[in-house]
Design a protein around this motif. Structure first.
Motif, PDB file in Angstrom:
ATOM      1  N   ASP A 140       0.871  -1.168   0.000  1.00  0.00           N
ATOM      2  CA  ASP A 140       0.000   0.000   0.000  1.00  0.00           C
ATOM      3  C   ASP A 140       0.911   1.222   0.000  1.00  0.00           C
ATOM      4  OD1 ASP A 140      -2.546  -1.259   0.102  1.00  0.00           O
ATOM      5  OD2 ASP A 140      -2.209  -1.686   2.231  1.00  0.00           O
ATOM      6  N   ILE A 141       0.824   2.015  -1.053  1.00  0.00           N
ATOM      7  CA  ILE A 141       1.699   3.182  -1.189  1.00  0.00           C
ATOM      8  C   ILE A 141       0.910   4.427  -0.795  1.00  0.00           C
ATOM      9  CG2 ILE A 141       3.046   4.568  -2.811  1.00  0.00           C
ATOM     10  CD1 ILE A 141       3.402   2.005  -4.476  1.00  0.00           C
ATOM     11  N   ASP A 142       1.443   5.170   0.149  1.00  0.00           N
ATOM     12  CA  ASP A 142       0.841   6.439   0.561  1.00  0.00           C
ATOM     13  C   ASP A 142       1.280   7.503  -0.444  1.00  0.00           C
ATOM     14  OD1 ASP A 142       0.083   8.831   1.733  1.00  0.00           O
ATOM     15  OD2 ASP A 142       0.713   8.239   3.758  1.00  0.00           O
ATOM     16  N   ARG A 143       0.420   7.788  -1.399  1.00  0.00           N
ATOM     17  CA  ARG A 143       0.776   8.703  -2.499  1.00  0.00           C
ATOM     18  C   ARG A 143       1.109  10.106  -2.007  1.00  0.00           C
ATOM     19  NH1 ARG A 143      -0.939   6.828  -7.764  1.00  0.00           N
ATOM     20  NH2 ARG A 143      -1.821   4.756  -7.547  1.00  0.00           N
ATOM     21  N   THR A 144       0.438  10.556  -0.975  1.00  0.00           N
ATOM     22  CA  THR A 144       0.711  11.894  -0.431  1.00  0.00           C
ATOM     23  C   THR A 144       2.126  11.961   0.122  1.00  0.00           C
ATOM     24  OG1 THR A 144      -1.616  12.113   0.146  1.00  0.00           O
ATOM     25  CG2 THR A 144      -0.089  13.645   1.189  1.00  0.00           C
ATOM     26  N   ARG A 145       2.496  10.936   0.855  1.00  0.00           N
ATOM     27  CA  ARG A 145       3.843  10.888   1.426  1.00  0.00           C
ATOM     28  C   ARG A 145       4.910  10.776   0.336  1.00  0.00           C
ATOM     29  NH1 ARG A 145       4.903   7.059   6.606  1.00  0.00           N
ATOM     30  NH2 ARG A 145       5.774   8.736   7.839  1.00  0.00           N
ATOM     31  N   VAL A 146       4.627   9.958  -0.659  1.00  0.00           N
ATOM     32  CA  VAL A 146       5.569   9.782  -1.761  1.00  0.00           C
ATOM     33  C   VAL A 146       5.759  11.100  -2.501  1.00  0.00           C
ATOM     34  CG1 VAL A 146       5.869   8.639  -3.995  1.00  0.00           C
ATOM     35  CG2 VAL A 146       5.134   7.309  -2.027  1.00  0.00           C
ATOM     36  N   GLN A 147       4.660  11.807  -2.758  1.00  0.00           N
ATOM     37  CA  GLN A 147       4.757  13.094  -3.463  1.00  0.00           C
ATOM     38  C   GLN A 147       5.478  14.145  -2.630  1.00  0.00           C
ATOM     39  OE1 GLN A 147       0.701  13.948  -4.522  1.00  0.00           O
ATOM     40  NE2 GLN A 147       0.849  12.832  -6.462  1.00  0.00           N
ATOM     41  N   GLN A 179       6.706   9.825  -7.455  1.00  0.00           N
ATOM     42  CA  GLN A 179       5.364   9.384  -7.793  1.00  0.00           C
ATOM     43  C   GLN A 179       5.256   7.907  -7.441  1.00  0.00           C
ATOM     44  OE1 GLN A 179       4.526  10.170 -11.892  1.00  0.00           O
ATOM     45  NE2 GLN A 179       5.057  12.329 -11.752  1.00  0.00           N
ATOM     46  N   ALA A 180       4.036   7.425  -7.316  1.00  0.00           N
ATOM     47  CA  ALA A 180       3.828   6.007  -6.999  1.00  0.00           C
ATOM     48  C   ALA A 180       4.499   5.128  -8.048  1.00  0.00           C
ATOM     49  CB  ALA A 180       2.342   5.701  -6.905  1.00  0.00           C
ATOM     50  N   ARG A 181       4.514   5.587  -9.283  1.00  0.00           N
ATOM     51  CA  ARG A 181       5.178   4.845 -10.365  1.00  0.00           C
ATOM     52  C   ARG A 181       6.659   4.647 -10.067  1.00  0.00           C
ATOM     53  NH1 ARG A 181       5.383   8.278 -15.386  1.00  0.00           N
ATOM     54  NH2 ARG A 181       6.855   9.256 -14.014  1.00  0.00           N
TER      55      ARG A 181
END
Length: 86
Positions: free
Chosen positions: A45-52, A57-59
């Motif tokens: 499960d990727i936390d997109r907000t944290r990654v950004q 990016q999730a990619r």
């Protein structure tokens, strides 16, 4: 996204049958079913907000994980034609 694994064994049998038939096609080499269903799996499960927040990016996360866990066939496939087939 939830994956329905109910039909997986039957689907795998169909894929193996198709691969067996495709092996007889002139010029088809190394025909096989790529996906193995009896191996361990990894769910993330990727936390997109944290990654950004760190400029990714999730990619990017998925690609880096894929490179670590896979061969080059999955990440950068290369297909070569024999001179006779070109």
């Amino acid at each position: 996204m939830a994956i329905n694994r109910q039909h997986q064994p039957a689907n795998f049998l169909v894929a193996q049958k198709l691969a067996g038939e495709m092996r007889h096609i002139p010029g088809a080499v190394d025909v096989h079913v790529q996906q193995a269903f009896d191996l361990p799996t990894l769910h993330m499960d990727i936390d997109r907000t944290r990654v950004q927040s760190v400029g990714l990016q999730a990619r990017d996360v998925a690609q880096n994980l894929l490179v670590s866990l896979s061969s080059s066939f999955q990440t950068a496939p290369a297909f070569w034609l024999t001179p006779r087939m070109a």
